[in-house]
Scaffold this active site. Structure first.
Site, mmCIF file in Angstrom:
data_model
loop_
_atom_site.group_PDB
_atom_site.id
_atom_site.type_symbol
_atom_site.label_atom_id
_atom_site.label_comp_id
_atom_site.label_asym_id
_atom_site.label_seq_id
_atom_site.Cartn_x
_atom_site.Cartn_y
_atom_site.Cartn_z
ATOM 1 N N MET A 96 0.849 -1.188 0.000
ATOM 2 C CA MET A 96 0.000 0.000 0.000
ATOM 3 C C MET A 96 0.893 1.250 0.000
ATOM 4 O O MET A 96 1.866 1.298 -0.721
ATOM 5 C CB MET A 96 -0.978 -0.023 1.171
ATOM 6 N N SER A 97 0.585 2.259 0.795
ATOM 7 C CA SER A 97 1.314 3.524 0.685
ATOM 8 C C SER A 97 2.718 3.502 1.252
ATOM 9 O O SER A 97 3.449 4.480 1.095
ATOM 10 C CB SER A 97 0.508 4.657 1.338
ATOM 11 N N ALA A 98 3.127 2.403 1.892
ATOM 12 C CA ALA A 98 4.551 2.267 2.209
ATOM 13 C C ALA A 98 5.366 2.206 0.919
ATOM 14 O O ALA A 98 6.582 2.431 0.932
ATOM 15 C CB ALA A 98 4.793 1.029 3.060
ATOM 16 N N THR A 99 4.701 1.929 -0.199
ATOM 17 C CA THR A 99 5.333 1.991 -1.520
ATOM 18 C C THR A 99 6.002 3.337 -1.746
ATOM 19 O O THR A 99 7.071 3.419 -2.362
ATOM 20 C CB THR A 99 4.272 1.743 -2.612
ATOM 21 N N LYS A 100 5.366 4.408 -1.282
ATOM 22 C CA LYS A 100 5.885 5.756 -1.533
ATOM 23 C C LYS A 100 7.316 5.921 -1.043
ATOM 24 O O LYS A 100 8.133 6.610 -1.666
ATOM 25 C CB LYS A 100 4.981 6.790 -0.856
#
Length: 375
Positions: A96-100
């Protein structure tokens, strides 16, 4: 009447894959639901970390926060490793937004190679953005969530459709991220203001990186980060109808390799074999750059009340001693990097709610408890 078990439920599909109980399986099998692009590792460079279990009792945290995988590294050794819900050490799970945070490191490799000017206007690289809400914004604004872009309900609906994560009405032509950014009806306030969490920023960053490197994001990530870092397993990332990567939240990787990302950051951008993967200057800027006042005026400050923080290049920076970087994604995805304690924690989950303040607080408290237990 007894409730059906997860094994007895209908399989996850495009319409329910991020809803529990389907998400426990789906978060580990994203490639079977939406299109993806592979991010290759280099098996010749992979070097498993030594293991020396420390007897940490994290059963309550794991149960209460629906943990699918948890890897704790201390001083370069794996001291705790846990898997549940069908996960194994080699199962990729969506970040999820840990991708960023990972995408921010990829940007750092391109910046170090002289390909990505973070202070240049986006329209210098992607002229199609002229006369859109992103006109006048820079790469740095994307990295630090400081564009002034405001997504109204219509723009949000168009953006979500463009990502490919949700089913479209029957017969509707598939939209895509490039077309969305070129035609967005979103409005904007002045760029460079307070922290404003806009997921589209990082998807646009991915398109900018593809433009300057002349390669798909998955290839860039593989050649510049995943393979040289020494990832033990390949990763993959979801893509839209035209193959553009969902850089804001679509990366899928193992917990061990996510921990490797954290250890590389702790080692100032060096892989386990000593080679430079991300320039030390980029890592140092992530630690010390950013605008604390922009964070204090931003929309997340209240949720982390009492913590001195900033946001830089896709990472949350905690200035309170001992200091920490962390990545965070909905449904309980986390990566914590604490250099003073030589501690890295990778946690992948399938929590019920996208945003669960109680689970997040419990996880943050657990980081402190782990730090004290290993001191």
């Amino acid at each position: 009447m007894d409730q059906p078990t997860e094994a007895e439920l209908p399989p996850a599909d495009h319409g329910n894959w991020h809803i529990r109980p389907h998400s426990t399986w789906a978060f580990q099998h994203v490639r079977e639901i939406v299109p993806v692009a592979d991010i290759a590792n280099d098996a010749a460079r992979a070097a498993p970390f030594p293991t020396g279990l420390a007897g940490l009792d994290l059963a309550e945290l794991q149960q209460l926060t629906r943990t699918d995988a948890l890897v704790v590294m201390h001083k370069g050794r794996v001291v705790h490793e846990f898997y549940d819900g069908g996960m194994t050490a080699h199962t990729p799970h969506i970040l999820m937004s840990a991708t960023k945070s990972v995408v921010g490191l990829v940007a750092g490799t391109l910046h170090g190679a002289g390909l990505l000017d973070v202070d240049s206007p986006l329209s210098d690289t992607v002229p199609e953005l002229a006369r859109t809400a992103f006109e006048g914004a820079t790469v740095r604004h994307l990295l630090d969530m400081r564009t002034g872009v405001v997504m109204d309900p219509q723009a949000l609906e168009a953006y979500r459709a463009a990502t490919g994560w949700d089913p479209l009405p029957p017969g509707a032509p598939p939209p895509d991220l490039r077309r969305f950014f070129e035609t967005t009806t979103a409005t904007h306030e002045p760029h460079g203001g307070p922290f404003r969490y806009t997921s589209a920023n990082t998807d646009l960053l991915g398109l900018v990186m593809e433009r300057v490197a002349g390669q798909p994001f998955a290839t860039i990530a593989s050649e510049r980060l995943w393979a040289p870092m020494g990832a033990e397993d390949p990763a993959y990332i979801t893509v839209d109808a035209r193959g553009a990567a969902r850089c804001t939240g679509g990366l899928c990787a193992t917990a061990r390799d996510l921990a490797r990302v954290g250890w590389m950051v702790l080692q100032q951008g060096h892989a386990a074999d000593g080679r430079v993967v991300v320039p030390a200057g980029w890592i140092d800027d992530t630690w010390h750059g950013g605008d604390a006042e922009a964070w204090r005026q931003g929309e997340f400050a209240a949720g982390f009340a009492g913590m001195a923080m900033r946001y830089r290049s896709g990472w949350y920076v905690v200035d309170d001693a001992p200091g920490m970087l962390f990545a965070m994604g909905i449904h309980g995805q986390h990566l914590f990097v604490d250099p003073r304690s030589e501690l890295v924690i990778a946690k992948l989950s399938s929590q019920n709610q996208p945003i669960d303040a109680i689970a997040t607080a419990r996880t943050l408290r657990a980081v402190g408890a782990i730090r004290r237990a290993l001191a």
